[in-house]
Design a protein around this motif. Structure first.
Motif, PDB file in Angstrom:
ATOM      1  N   ALA A 147       0.773  -1.051  -0.026  1.00 48.24           N
ATOM      2  CA  ALA A 147      -0.118  -0.052   0.073  1.00 48.24           C
ATOM      3  C   ALA A 147       0.726   1.287   0.050  1.00 48.24           C
ATOM      4  CB  ALA A 147      -0.823   0.013   1.151  1.00 48.24           C
ATOM      5  N   GLY A 148       0.421   2.245  -0.703  1.00 51.78           N
ATOM      6  CA  GLY A 148       1.162   3.331  -0.739  1.00 51.78           C
ATOM      7  C   GLY A 148       2.257   3.400  -2.023  1.00 51.78           C
ATOM      8  N   LEU A 173       0.386   3.590 -12.180  1.00 52.52           N
ATOM      9  CA  LEU A 173      -0.149   2.613 -11.385  1.00 52.52           C
ATOM     10  C   LEU A 173       0.050   2.985  -9.935  1.00 52.52           C
ATOM     11  CD1 LEU A 173       1.022  -0.503 -13.079  1.00 52.52           C
ATOM     12  CD2 LEU A 173      -1.290   0.390 -13.242  1.00 52.52           C
ATOM     13  N   GLN A 174      -1.011   2.738  -8.962  1.00 56.05           N
ATOM     14  CA  GLN A 174      -0.624   2.975  -7.529  1.00 56.05           C
ATOM     15  C   GLN A 174      -1.462   2.038  -6.844  1.00 56.05           C
ATOM     16  OE1 GLN A 174      -1.538   6.859  -6.558  1.00 56.05           O
ATOM     17  NE2 GLN A 174      -3.919   6.567  -6.641  1.00 56.05           N
ATOM     18  N   VAL A 175      -0.880   1.493  -5.539  1.00 55.34           N
ATOM     19  CA  VAL A 175      -1.499   0.435  -4.593  1.00 55.34           C
ATOM     20  C   VAL A 175      -2.135   1.197  -3.662  1.00 55.34           C
ATOM     21  CG1 VAL A 175      -0.954  -1.562  -3.268  1.00 55.34           C
ATOM     22  CG2 VAL A 175       0.561  -0.959  -5.328  1.00 55.34           C
ATOM     23  N   ILE A 176      -3.443   0.920  -3.447  1.00 55.63           N
ATOM     24  CA  ILE A 176      -4.511   1.452  -2.433  1.00 55.63           C
ATOM     25  C   ILE A 176      -4.469   0.347  -1.333  1.00 55.63           C
ATOM     26  CG2 ILE A 176      -6.550   2.628  -2.015  1.00 55.63           C
ATOM     27  CD1 ILE A 176      -6.660   3.197  -4.843  1.00 55.63           C
ATOM     28  N   GLY A 177      -4.153   0.748   0.101  1.00 58.38           N
ATOM     29  CA  GLY A 177      -4.362   0.164   0.907  1.00 58.38           C
ATOM     30  C   GLY A 177      -5.938  -0.583   1.419  1.00 58.38           C
ATOM     31  N   ALA A 178      -6.149  -1.592   1.681  1.00 60.24           N
ATOM     32  CA  ALA A 178      -7.500  -2.258   2.020  1.00 60.24           C
ATOM     33  C   ALA A 178      -8.425  -1.172   2.877  1.00 60.24           C
ATOM     34  CB  ALA A 178      -7.501  -3.429   2.435  1.00 60.24           C
TER      35      ALA A 178
END
Length: 199
Positions: A147-148, A173-178
Motif C-alpha cells: 500500500a502506498g 499505477l498505484q497501490v491502495i491499502g484495503a
C-alpha cells in the motif's frame, strides 16, 4: 508490429443514406487524412476492420489512388448498443515517421498480501515511436508492491525505439491499502444516503 491489409474501396456517395447503404453491404465508411493530403473517403470491409481493430494501434494498409498507403486508426465511432463500427477516421503515416499513440499497460505478479487494490491511474501510456514499429502494449511487474507504492511512467521499461510522450513522474499505477479503499467506499455510501435523504 505486423501490417494488416484491408481491401478498401473509394467512396463517392456521402450522407446518412449512403452510409446506411454501405453498412448494409458489409462496409464501414471511413476517411483518411494527414500529410496535407485532401481527405480521402473509403468504404472498408466491416468484418476485416473489426478484427484489425482488436489490435491496439493496428497498422493498416489501404489502397489510395492505386497505391498502398499506411494508416493508423485515430477515431472509431460505434453504435451505442450493438457496438458495431459506424465510422472510422484514419491517419495517413509514412515509414520512418514518428507518431504519438497510447498503448495499453498490462500488469503481472501479485501485490503484497493484505487485501490491497491496484489502481490504474493511466489506462494507457502515451508514447512516441516509428509509425510502422508501434508496440502493442507494455507489461509492468507489480510483484510484492505494498500500500502506498506507485509506478510512474519513467519507471516503465519501454521497447527499443520508443520514448515517453508524458512526464516521467506521471503516476501510471498505484497501490491502495484495503482500509483506505473501504473508507472511500463508506464515504461514497454516506454521500449517497445523504443525497437520498435530501431528495
Amino acid at each position: 508490429m505486423s501490417e494488416i491489409r484491408l481491401a478498401a474501396e473509394s467512396r463517392n456517395e456521402f450522407g446518412k443514406g449512403a452510409a446506411r447503404r454501405a453498412r448494409r453491404a458489409g462496409f464501414v465508411p471511413g476517411v483518411v487524412y494527414g500529410h496535407g493530403h485532401a481527405p480521402v473517403h473509403l468504404n472498408l470491409p466491416s468484418h476485416d476492420l473489426m478484427m484489425a481493430l482488436k489490435t491496439p494501434n493496428a497498422l493498416l494498409v489501404v489502397p489510395i489512388d492505386g497505391k498502398d498507403e499506411y494508416v493508423l486508426p485515430k477515431a472509431v465511432q460505434r453504435e451505442a448498443i450493438k457496438r458495431t463500427i459506424e465510422h472510422v477516421d484514419l491517419l495517413l503515416v509514412k515509414r520512418g515517421e514518428k507518431v504519438t499513440v497510447e498503448i495499453p499497460v498490462h500488469t503481472e505478479g501479485e501485490l503484497a498480501p493484505g487485501g490491497n487494490l491496484l489502481e490504474h491511474v493511466l489506462q494507457a501510456l502515451p508514447i512516441e515511436a516509428e509509425a510502422t514499429h508501434l508496440p502493442e502494449s507494455v507489461t509492468v511487474s507489480v510483484e510484492g508492491l505494498e500500500a502506498g507504492a506507485s509506478i510512474t511512467a519513467g519507471d516503465i521499461e519501454l521497447p527499443k525505439g520508443t520514448t515517453l510522450a508524458v512526464e516521467a513522474d506521471a503516476v501510471v499505477l498505484q497501490v491502495i491499502g484495503a482500509q483506505a479503499s473501504q473508507a472511500d467506499a463508506d464515504a461514497e455510501a454516506a454521500e449517497a444516503a445523504e443525497a437520498g435523504a435530501e431528495a
